[in-house]
Design an enzyme around this catalytic site. Structure first.
Site, PDB file in Angstrom:
ATOM      1  N   ILE A  34       0.822  -1.215   0.000  1.00 48.98           N
ATOM      2  CA  ILE A  34       0.000   0.000   0.000  1.00 48.98           C
ATOM      3  C   ILE A  34       0.860   1.271   0.000  1.00 48.98           C
ATOM      4  CG2 ILE A  34      -0.228   0.327   2.509  1.00 48.98           C
ATOM      5  CD1 ILE A  34      -3.277   0.630   2.013  1.00 48.98           C
ATOM      6  N   GLU A  99       6.324  -4.926  10.997  1.00 48.29           N
ATOM      7  CA  GLU A  99       5.105  -4.219  11.419  1.00 48.29           C
ATOM      8  C   GLU A  99       3.882  -5.126  11.431  1.00 48.29           C
ATOM      9  OE1 GLU A  99       4.634  -0.895   8.813  1.00 48.29           O
ATOM     10  OE2 GLU A  99       6.546   0.005   9.397  1.00 48.29           O
ATOM     11  N   VAL A 100       3.777  -5.975  10.430  1.00 45.18           N
ATOM     12  CA  VAL A 100       2.594  -6.837  10.318  1.00 45.18           C
ATOM     13  C   VAL A 100       2.997  -8.262  10.711  1.00 45.18           C
ATOM     14  CG1 VAL A 100       0.807  -7.726   8.784  1.00 45.18           C
ATOM     15  CG2 VAL A 100       1.657  -5.381   8.487  1.00 45.18           C
ATOM     16  N   HIS A 104       5.747 -12.445   5.679  1.00 42.97           N
ATOM     17  CA  HIS A 104       5.676 -11.913   4.321  1.00 42.97           C
ATOM     18  C   HIS A 104       7.066 -11.595   3.828  1.00 42.97           C
ATOM     19  CE1 HIS A 104       5.315  -8.545   7.159  1.00 42.97           C
ATOM     20  NE2 HIS A 104       5.964  -7.803   6.271  1.00 42.97           N
TER      21      HIS A 104
HETATM   22  P1  AMP Z   1       6.831  -5.023   7.522  1.00 42.46           P
HETATM   23  O1  AMP Z   1       7.454  -3.821   8.161  1.00 42.46           O
HETATM   24  O2  AMP Z   1       7.831  -5.921   6.879  1.00 42.46           O
HETATM   25  O3  AMP Z   1       5.898  -5.760   8.470  1.00 42.46           O
HETATM   26  O4  AMP Z   1       5.977  -4.463   6.306  1.00 42.46           O
HETATM   27  C1  AMP Z   1       4.597  -4.344   6.299  1.00 42.46           C
HETATM   28  C2  AMP Z   1       4.208  -3.743   4.978  1.00 42.46           C
HETATM   29  O5  AMP Z   1       2.808  -3.872   4.825  1.00 42.46           O
HETATM   30  C3  AMP Z   1       4.529  -2.254   4.820  1.00 42.46           C
HETATM   31  O6  AMP Z   1       5.403  -2.076   3.692  1.00 42.46           O
HETATM   32  C4  AMP Z   1       3.159  -1.610   4.579  1.00 42.46           C
HETATM   33  O7  AMP Z   1       3.204  -0.551   3.643  1.00 42.46           O
HETATM   34  C5  AMP Z   1       2.336  -2.783   4.084  1.00 42.46           C
HETATM   35  N1  AMP Z   1       0.904  -2.711   4.312  1.00 42.46           N
HETATM   36  C6  AMP Z   1       0.264  -2.406   5.454  1.00 42.46           C
HETATM   37  N2  AMP Z   1      -1.072  -2.469   5.287  1.00 42.46           N
HETATM   38  C7  AMP Z   1      -1.279  -2.850   4.010  1.00 42.46           C
HETATM   39  C8  AMP Z   1      -2.445  -3.117   3.221  1.00 42.46           C
HETATM   40  N3  AMP Z   1      -3.683  -2.992   3.720  1.00 42.46           N
HETATM   41  N4  AMP Z   1      -2.273  -3.492   1.926  1.00 42.46           N
HETATM   42  C9  AMP Z   1      -1.032  -3.608   1.405  1.00 42.46           C
HETATM   43  N5  AMP Z   1       0.095  -3.386   2.097  1.00 42.46           N
HETATM   44  C10 AMP Z   1      -0.014  -3.019   3.375  1.00 42.46           C
END
Ligand code: AMP
Length: 119
Positions: A34, A99-100, A104
């Site tokens: 995103i 973050e998530v 991934h």
């Molecule tokens: P990380 O820091 O590796 O956990 O990266 C999480 C990634 O998820 C970040 O690059 C965000 O921009 C991306 N992200 C968060 N929410 C969404 C969403 N709804 N759709 C697509 N990407 C997302």
């Protein structure tokens, strides 16, 4: 770390929120980040409930691991990134600034990304 089924990627997998899906098979989903950091910035996730690379590598089945790795390569090829190159990033837990909390891999490309080790 226990898996949080309310994380944003779990919601995408349940189609509770939309995503720019670019690839899907039985084990893998890939969609556009995103907040892209490169002309191509995709997120590739297993469909199983794994928190991070460590969890995935320890608990996923051989079939899931093979499917995931093959999907990463196939997605890069489909986006013609195998011709010029690309970068894979997996952030893991606190020190990796994840973050998530659903495993991934970031796939970035479409331009020269520079060295990740230069400040
Ligand atoms: P990380 O820091 O590796 O956990 O990266 C999480 C990634 O998820 C970040 O690059 C965000 O921009 C991306 N992200 C968060 N929410 C969404 C969403 N709804 N759709 C697509 N990407 C997302």
């Amino acid at each position: 770390m226990a898996y949080d089924s309310d994380n944003i990627f779990a919601k995408i997998l349940r189609s509770e929120i939309p995503a720019g899906t670019v690839f899907e098979n039985d084990h893998v989903l890939a969609f556009r980040d995103i907040a892209p950091k490169a002309p191509v910035h995709l997120l590739i996730i297993p469909k199983g409930a794994y928190t991070d690379f460590a969890d995935f590598s320890a608990r996923a089945s051989d079939a899931e691991i093979v499917a995931f790795n093959r999907a990463v390569g196939e997605i890069a090829t489909r986006h013609k990134l195998d011709e010029t190159g690309y970068r894979l990033i997996a952030n893991i837990r606190e020190d990796g600034c994840q973050e998530v909390p659903h495993y991934h891999v970031h796939l970035l490309g479409g331009e020269n990304l520079g060295s990740p080790f230069k400040n």
